[in-house]
Design a protein around this motif. Structure first.
Motif, mmCIF file in Angstrom:
data_model
loop_
_atom_site.group_PDB
_atom_site.id
_atom_site.type_symbol
_atom_site.label_atom_id
_atom_site.label_comp_id
_atom_site.label_asym_id
_atom_site.label_seq_id
_atom_site.Cartn_x
_atom_site.Cartn_y
_atom_site.Cartn_z
ATOM 1 N N LEU A 93 0.845 -1.185 0.000
ATOM 2 C CA LEU A 93 0.000 0.000 0.000
ATOM 3 C C LEU A 93 0.887 1.243 0.000
ATOM 4 N N ALA A 94 0.330 2.376 -0.400
ATOM 5 C CA ALA A 94 1.108 3.609 -0.493
ATOM 6 C C ALA A 94 0.685 4.615 0.571
ATOM 7 N N CYS A 95 1.677 5.247 1.196
ATOM 8 C CA CYS A 95 1.457 6.359 2.112
ATOM 9 C C CYS A 95 1.796 7.650 1.373
ATOM 10 N N ASN A 96 1.176 8.762 1.788
ATOM 11 C CA ASN A 96 1.374 10.016 1.074
ATOM 12 C C ASN A 96 2.052 11.116 1.883
ATOM 13 N N GLY A 97 2.631 10.781 3.021
ATOM 14 C CA GLY A 97 3.276 11.783 3.875
ATOM 15 C C GLY A 97 2.409 12.173 5.050
ATOM 16 N N THR A 98 1.089 12.091 4.901
ATOM 17 C CA THR A 98 0.172 12.384 6.002
ATOM 18 C C THR A 98 -0.623 11.148 6.408
ATOM 19 N N THR A 99 -0.307 10.014 5.806
ATOM 20 C CA THR A 99 -1.069 8.787 6.038
ATOM 21 C C THR A 99 -0.814 8.235 7.434
ATOM 22 N N GLU A 100 -1.903 7.915 8.126
ATOM 23 C CA GLU A 100 -1.831 7.231 9.408
ATOM 24 C C GLU A 100 -2.376 5.826 9.197
ATOM 25 N N VAL A 101 -1.562 4.830 9.561
ATOM 26 C CA VAL A 101 -1.885 3.427 9.307
ATOM 27 C C VAL A 101 -2.217 2.746 10.629
ATOM 28 N N SER A 102 -3.291 1.959 10.621
ATOM 29 C CA SER A 102 -3.673 1.159 11.774
ATOM 30 C C SER A 102 -3.822 -0.284 11.315
ATOM 31 N N ILE A 103 -3.046 -1.175 11.930
ATOM 32 C CA ILE A 103 -3.082 -2.592 11.583
ATOM 33 C C ILE A 103 -3.499 -3.360 12.825
ATOM 34 N N SER A 104 -4.556 -4.154 12.694
ATOM 35 C CA SER A 104 -5.046 -4.942 13.804
ATOM 36 C C SER A 104 -5.368 -6.337 13.282
ATOM 37 N N GLY A 105 -4.609 -7.318 13.730
ATOM 38 C CA GLY A 105 -4.848 -8.669 13.250
ATOM 39 C C GLY A 105 -3.643 -9.543 13.476
ATOM 40 N N SER A 106 -3.557 -10.612 12.683
ATOM 41 C CA SER A 106 -2.441 -11.531 12.863
ATOM 42 C C SER A 106 -1.958 -12.083 11.525
ATOM 43 N N SER A 107 -0.684 -12.401 11.491
ATOM 44 C CA SER A 107 -0.035 -13.048 10.342
ATOM 45 C C SER A 107 -0.234 -12.291 9.023
ATOM 46 N N ASN A 108 -0.233 -10.968 9.108
ATOM 47 C CA ASN A 108 -0.315 -10.141 7.902
ATOM 48 C C ASN A 108 1.099 -9.788 7.454
ATOM 49 N N GLU A 109 1.325 -9.720 6.134
ATOM 50 C CA GLU A 109 2.589 -9.261 5.560
ATOM 51 C C GLU A 109 2.277 -8.021 4.741
ATOM 52 N N LEU A 110 2.635 -6.864 5.280
ATOM 53 C CA LEU A 110 2.243 -5.602 4.667
ATOM 54 C C LEU A 110 3.466 -4.749 4.380
ATOM 55 N N THR A 111 3.495 -4.170 3.190
ATOM 56 C CA THR A 111 4.576 -3.281 2.782
ATOM 57 C C THR A 111 3.966 -1.930 2.467
ATOM 58 N N PHE A 112 4.579 -0.856 2.975
ATOM 59 C CA PHE A 112 4.101 0.494 2.732
ATOM 60 C C PHE A 112 5.184 1.292 2.030
ATOM 61 N N THR A 113 4.843 1.815 0.849
ATOM 62 C CA THR A 113 5.752 2.661 0.104
ATOM 63 C C THR A 113 5.451 4.116 0.454
ATOM 64 N N GLY A 114 6.388 4.996 0.159
ATOM 65 C CA GLY A 114 6.192 6.410 0.457
ATOM 66 C C GLY A 114 6.418 6.684 1.926
ATOM 67 N N VAL A 115 5.938 7.848 2.370
ATOM 68 C CA VAL A 115 6.142 8.286 3.747
ATOM 69 C C VAL A 115 4.852 8.128 4.541
ATOM 70 N N CYS A 116 4.931 7.361 5.636
ATOM 71 C CA CYS A 116 3.802 7.205 6.555
ATOM 72 C C CYS A 116 4.034 8.116 7.756
ATOM 73 N N LYS A 117 3.001 8.844 8.151
ATOM 74 C CA LYS A 117 3.128 9.711 9.317
ATOM 75 C C LYS A 117 3.188 8.877 10.600
ATOM 76 N N ARG A 118 2.290 7.900 10.703
ATOM 77 C CA ARG A 118 2.225 7.068 11.911
ATOM 78 C C ARG A 118 1.753 5.680 11.526
ATOM 79 N N VAL A 119 2.332 4.668 12.176
ATOM 80 C CA VAL A 119 1.912 3.281 11.959
ATOM 81 C C VAL A 119 1.688 2.641 13.317
ATOM 82 N N ASP A 120 0.453 2.148 13.535
ATOM 83 C CA ASP A 120 0.095 1.434 14.754
ATOM 84 C C ASP A 120 -0.137 -0.028 14.396
#
Length: 171
Positions: A93-120
């Motif tokens: 998935l792509a972040c745009n510099g102001t993107t706030e990401v929230s991940i809740s779950g298990s056994s996920n493989e996630l890649t974030f391109t660009g700039v993420c402001k916050r990742v939980d």
């Protein structure tokens, strides 16, 4: 929001619904807000933002205003959100510099391109790879978060990690 942006958002929403074979609902309010619901997917265009929800993922995208707009909606901001819930997902998935990401779950493989402001990250056994990030918060068990570079003019992102066997490191 300017009339041209609102019109473009309405056209996008209606085209999206038609392409997806939406037969459930398309609502256009008197204020110009648009909602499309089809199966497990939703699109909501409101106050300069387009929110797309599908199978546990929610993405909100802010729309820049034209200079001819005299007033600003109270709920308008240019930040975006990505909410991931569930298990066993593998996505980029792509972040745009102001993107706030929230991940809740298990056994996920996630890649974030660009700039993420916050990742939980909450849950267990999630593997998250980030290009650039300002802040990382991890709770749960056995989560791995790697980042390439810090954002926001920092040498390292702000990191909070609680739980058991969580790993946060630079790659």
């Amino acid at each position: 929001m300017s009339k041209s942006i609102r019109s473009a958002a309405v056209a996008f929403t209606v085209c999206f619904a038609m392409a997806a074979g939406a037969q459930d609902t398309i609502q256009i309010g008197k204020d110009g807000n648009v909602k499309v619901h089809s199966g497990g997917s939703k699109v909501d265009v409101r106050g300069g933002n387009v929110k797309v929800e599908s199978e546990g993922t929610r993405t909100t995208v802010g729309v820049e205003r034209d200079g001819d707009d005299d007033k600003k909606d109270a709920d308008d901001d240019s930040s975006s959100e990505i909410d991931i819930t569930g298990a066993g997902r593998k996505e980029t998935l792509a972040c745009n510099g102001t993107t706030e990401v929230s991940i809740s779950g298990s056994s996920n493989e996630l890649t974030f391109t660009g700039v993420c402001k916050r990742v939980d990250v909450t849950g267990s056994s999630n593997k998250v790879t980030l290009d650039a990030v300002e802040r990382i918060d991890v709770t749960g068990t056995d989560n791995t978060v790697t980042w390439k570079k810090a954002a926001g003019g920092r040498k390292k992102p702000k990191v909070s990690s609680t739980g058991t066997d969580n790993k946060v490191s630079q790659r």
